[in-house]
Design an enzyme around this catalytic site. Sequence first.
Site, PDB file in Angstrom:
ATOM      1  CD  GLU A  38      15.291 -44.006  45.372  1.00 56.77           C
ATOM      2  OE1 GLU A  38      14.646 -44.567  46.308  1.00 56.77           O
ATOM      3  OE2 GLU A  38      14.915 -42.948  44.845  1.00 56.77           O
ATOM      4  CE  LYS A 109      11.631 -42.188  42.975  1.00 54.96           C
ATOM      5  NZ  LYS A 109      12.274 -42.071  44.309  1.00 54.96           N
ATOM      6  CB  CYS A 142      11.800 -45.613  45.660  1.00 50.87           C
ATOM      7  SG  CYS A 142      11.504 -45.620  47.447  1.00 50.87           S
ATOM      8  CB  VAL A 169      11.274 -42.639  54.358  1.00 54.55           C
ATOM      9  CG1 VAL A 169      12.730 -42.557  53.948  1.00 54.55           C
ATOM     10  CG2 VAL A 169      10.407 -41.790  53.439  1.00 54.55           C
TER      11      VAL A 169
HETATM   12  C1  ACM Z   1      11.465 -42.757  47.638  1.00 54.46           C
HETATM   13  O1  ACM Z   1      10.948 -42.667  46.517  1.00 54.46           O
HETATM   14  N1  ACM Z   1      12.773 -42.833  47.787  1.00 54.46           N
HETATM   15  C2  ACM Z   1      10.626 -42.812  48.846  1.00 54.46           C
END
Ligand code: ACM
Length: 263
Positions: A38, A109, A142, A169
């Site tokens: 990402e 996203k 992510c 993270v």
């Molecule tokens: C994320 O969605 N970058 C943790």
Amino acid sequence: MYVGIVQTEPIFGEVEKNLRHVQSLIGEKRSDLWVLPELFASGYQFTTKEEVAGLAEHVPDGPITQFLATIARRQHCHIVAGLAEHVDGQIYNTAVLVGPSGVLSIYHKIHLFFEEKRWFAPGERPPPVIDIGQARVGMMICFDHLFPEAARTLALNGADIIAHPANLVIPDYAQLTMRVRALENGVFTATANRIGTEARGDQSLHFTGESQIVSPRGEIIVRFSADGEEVRVIEIDPIQARDKSLNSYNDILSDRRPGLYMH
Ligand code: ACM
């Protein structure tokens, strides 16, 4: 079919340097499908909206998309990678699927994580599945991993492999959930995460690496370290993802009871 994942440590804001670095990591390696993290060329930990806007680009004309298109054309391959995208006055956290003839699909996203809600507009379209010839590729980004509906939607729409650019993270979460997403949907998953720490503004974020490729049975085919840059190309048979039967009585997709589930 060959699938490659790239785990890298971008330098915040240094787009050109980061692109050159990814180029050198890939080097002479060849793959049919590459998955990059990402926001792999911009960095992640923005501090102002202006900063995001300055690093976002228009697709397909922006430098990051053009870089991906050049590799895809030269290698005759497909690439899924994350970038910040300007669209009609909004900025999205986007994954692009680029092939030898250019951009084939764009995904915005839909589940924004933490301060991403300050910088990005949430996507309003379902995650897409694209037939690249050797396989049907689904895209999610992510934090979508924590919402089983995203991967389920991709599987119901025919994905053989889920390409999953990430900047994770929270240690271990997605390494676990993506095994489950693979198992419960009978698909391959390819998570490309980043490493390193970005301490900008009053936040310090550490990215957890451990990028992985998982089989439709939930087996870890490859998993990287938590702290090193790495590139690996793995051979898979995407056709394995088309058999959803568990035994002579059970099929993991057609046994579903959607009429009994909450929406
Ligand atoms: C994320 O969605 N970058 C943790």
